[in-house]
Design a protein around this motif. Sequence first.
Motif, PDB file in Angstrom:
ATOM      1  N   UNK A 127       6.288  -4.277   4.563  1.00  0.00           N
ATOM      2  CA  UNK A 127       4.909  -5.079   4.696  1.00  0.00           C
ATOM      3  C   UNK A 127       4.646  -5.612   3.372  1.00  0.00           C
ATOM      4  N   UNK A 128       4.667  -4.629   2.209  1.00  0.00           N
ATOM      5  CA  UNK A 128       4.336  -5.035   0.853  1.00  0.00           C
ATOM      6  C   UNK A 128       5.264  -5.971   0.355  1.00  0.00           C
ATOM      7  N   UNK A 129       6.556  -5.913   0.582  1.00  0.00           N
ATOM      8  CA  UNK A 129       7.637  -6.722   0.162  1.00  0.00           C
ATOM      9  C   UNK A 129       7.333  -8.162   0.501  1.00  0.00           C
ATOM     10  N   UNK A 130       7.073  -8.560   1.674  1.00  0.00           N
ATOM     11  CA  UNK A 130       6.780  -9.735   2.364  1.00  0.00           C
ATOM     12  C   UNK A 130       5.185 -10.356   1.779  1.00  0.00           C
ATOM     13  N   UNK A 131       4.265  -9.443   1.626  1.00  0.00           N
ATOM     14  CA  UNK A 131       2.960  -9.809   1.076  1.00  0.00           C
ATOM     15  C   UNK A 131       3.221 -10.186  -0.651  1.00  0.00           C
ATOM     16  N   UNK A 132       3.967  -9.307  -1.191  1.00  0.00           N
ATOM     17  CA  UNK A 132       4.374 -10.073  -2.716  1.00  0.00           C
ATOM     18  C   UNK A 132       5.034 -11.256  -2.617  1.00  0.00           C
ATOM     19  N   UNK A 133       5.839 -11.494  -1.849  1.00  0.00           N
ATOM     20  CA  UNK A 133       6.614 -12.813  -1.930  1.00  0.00           C
ATOM     21  C   UNK A 133       5.677 -13.915  -1.535  1.00  0.00           C
ATOM     22  N   UNK A 134       5.200 -14.004  -0.518  1.00  0.00           N
ATOM     23  CA  UNK A 134       4.355 -14.830   0.263  1.00  0.00           C
ATOM     24  C   UNK A 134       2.784 -15.133  -0.063  1.00  0.00           C
ATOM     25  N   UNK A 135       2.163 -13.874  -0.287  1.00  0.00           N
ATOM     26  CA  UNK A 135       0.679 -13.903  -0.649  1.00  0.00           C
ATOM     27  C   UNK A 135       0.310 -13.689  -2.013  1.00  0.00           C
ATOM     28  N   UNK A 166      -0.689  -8.470  -9.640  1.00  0.00           N
ATOM     29  CA  UNK A 166      -0.890  -7.559  -8.902  1.00  0.00           C
ATOM     30  C   UNK A 166       0.482  -7.407  -8.016  1.00  0.00           C
ATOM     31  N   UNK A 167       1.057  -8.593  -7.880  1.00  0.00           N
ATOM     32  CA  UNK A 167       2.574  -8.618  -7.362  1.00  0.00           C
ATOM     33  C   UNK A 167       3.452  -7.700  -8.201  1.00  0.00           C
ATOM     34  N   UNK A 168       3.400  -7.763  -9.407  1.00  0.00           N
ATOM     35  CA  UNK A 168       4.488  -6.895 -10.397  1.00  0.00           C
ATOM     36  C   UNK A 168       3.742  -5.702 -10.120  1.00  0.00           C
ATOM     37  N   UNK A 169       2.864  -5.198 -10.215  1.00  0.00           N
ATOM     38  CA  UNK A 169       2.304  -3.559 -10.045  1.00  0.00           C
ATOM     39  C   UNK A 169       2.853  -3.258  -8.677  1.00  0.00           C
ATOM     40  N   UNK A 170       2.781  -4.049  -7.469  1.00  0.00           N
ATOM     41  CA  UNK A 170       3.256  -3.622  -6.361  1.00  0.00           C
ATOM     42  C   UNK A 170       4.670  -3.498  -6.463  1.00  0.00           C
ATOM     43  N   UNK A 171       5.372  -4.239  -6.918  1.00  0.00           N
ATOM     44  CA  UNK A 171       6.727  -3.971  -7.091  1.00  0.00           C
ATOM     45  C   UNK A 171       7.231  -2.777  -7.941  1.00  0.00           C
ATOM     46  N   UNK A 172       6.397  -2.396  -8.621  1.00  0.00           N
ATOM     47  CA  UNK A 172       6.649  -0.976  -9.416  1.00  0.00           C
ATOM     48  C   UNK A 172       6.459   0.128  -8.538  1.00  0.00           C
ATOM     49  N   UNK A 173       5.359  -0.041  -7.672  1.00  0.00           N
ATOM     50  CA  UNK A 173       4.797   0.971  -6.577  1.00  0.00           C
ATOM     51  C   UNK A 173       6.238   1.312  -5.768  1.00  0.00           C
ATOM     52  N   UNK A 174       6.750  -0.161  -5.273  1.00  0.00           N
ATOM     53  CA  UNK A 174       7.834   0.021  -4.406  1.00  0.00           C
ATOM     54  C   UNK A 174       8.973   0.658  -4.924  1.00  0.00           C
ATOM     55  N   UNK A 206       9.446   2.420  -7.729  1.00  0.00           N
ATOM     56  CA  UNK A 206       9.280   3.852  -8.303  1.00  0.00           C
ATOM     57  C   UNK A 206       8.872   4.875  -7.317  1.00  0.00           C
ATOM     58  N   UNK A 207       8.029   4.605  -6.204  1.00  0.00           N
ATOM     59  CA  UNK A 207       7.376   5.368  -5.607  1.00  0.00           C
ATOM     60  C   UNK A 207       7.719   5.274  -3.970  1.00  0.00           C
ATOM     61  N   UNK A 208       7.329   4.207  -3.436  1.00  0.00           N
ATOM     62  CA  UNK A 208       7.398   4.437  -1.806  1.00  0.00           C
ATOM     63  C   UNK A 208       9.052   4.511  -1.236  1.00  0.00           C
ATOM     64  N   UNK A 209       9.766   3.524  -2.055  1.00  0.00           N
ATOM     65  CA  UNK A 209      10.982   3.317  -1.383  1.00  0.00           C
ATOM     66  C   UNK A 209      11.919   4.492  -1.784  1.00  0.00           C
ATOM     67  N   UNK A 210      11.938   4.991  -2.954  1.00  0.00           N
ATOM     68  CA  UNK A 210      12.764   6.264  -3.199  1.00  0.00           C
ATOM     69  C   UNK A 210      12.288   7.569  -2.300  1.00  0.00           C
ATOM     70  N   UNK A 211      11.026   7.432  -2.312  1.00  0.00           N
ATOM     71  CA  UNK A 211      10.413   8.683  -1.548  1.00  0.00           C
ATOM     72  C   UNK A 211      10.816   8.533  -0.008  1.00  0.00           C
ATOM     73  N   UNK A 212      10.928   7.519   0.689  1.00  0.00           N
ATOM     74  CA  UNK A 212      11.235   7.128   1.904  1.00  0.00           C
ATOM     75  C   UNK A 212      12.504   7.492   2.413  1.00  0.00           C
ATOM     76  N   UNK A 213      13.563   7.092   1.137  1.00  0.00           N
ATOM     77  CA  UNK A 213      14.652   7.261   1.530  1.00  0.00           C
ATOM     78  C   UNK A 213      15.102   8.650   1.339  1.00  0.00           C
TER      79      UNK A 213
END
Length: 228
Positions: free
Chosen positions: A42-50, A189-197, A199-206
């Motif tokens: 959801x955050x990937x889509x939000x960064x891109x479109x919103x 904010x979009x850049x910070x969110x990409x950093x979260x994704x 460095x944090x959410x996606x590696x941890x999820x995998x």
Amino acid sequence: MLTAIIYGLATAVPIAIGAAVGLRWDLPARLLATLMAFGAGTMIAAVSSELFQPAFAQAGIGLAGPALFLGTAVYVLADHLVETRLSSSAIGPALMLGVFLDGVPENTALGVSLSAGGSIVLVVAIAVGNAPEAVSGASLMRREHDASIRSALILWMTTAAILAGVTVGGSAVSGFTSPTATSVVQAFAGGATLGVLANGLMPEAYREGGWWVGLATAGGFLLAFVLA
């Protein structure tokens, strides 16, 4: 202002609920991984479109591009300092700073975007991303650092309240900012969110869920894209 309060609460309440769950129960690691991956989608889509797309359309690559990279740089550097400078005895402040690093740019952009009608996609993306972070963080405090449930819950509730306030504050100042300044905030904010994704959410999820969490990521992206 009422809309800003509602949107702020919509992103903050999942933090409080997630923390309450994490402080009382141990959820399956794969369930948490699925939630994190879904939130990442959801955050990937939000960064891109919103966030970045309207900033790029209004301010151009000359301003939106550097703001995007600055947002990512600020997040990854601050996150690195949190991880290396704070000891395990300071786990509470470290987690609180981590949530701030995730939430402040996002909630600020959400509040600022209300001047242009707001974004339900951004609300959903932030809310879905906040819940699993709070569950895992609160669970870590309980299991590995023997934090009392009461003090830890107060910490997370305070964090949630402050982030809701950030949304209201962003909305309050949005009427006094130029469209270009709003675009810079959105791109940052979009850049910070990409950093979260990244460095944090996606590696941890995998790491916790395995190869199939890509499907949950796609599901989150699809939901946010349809809402947009």
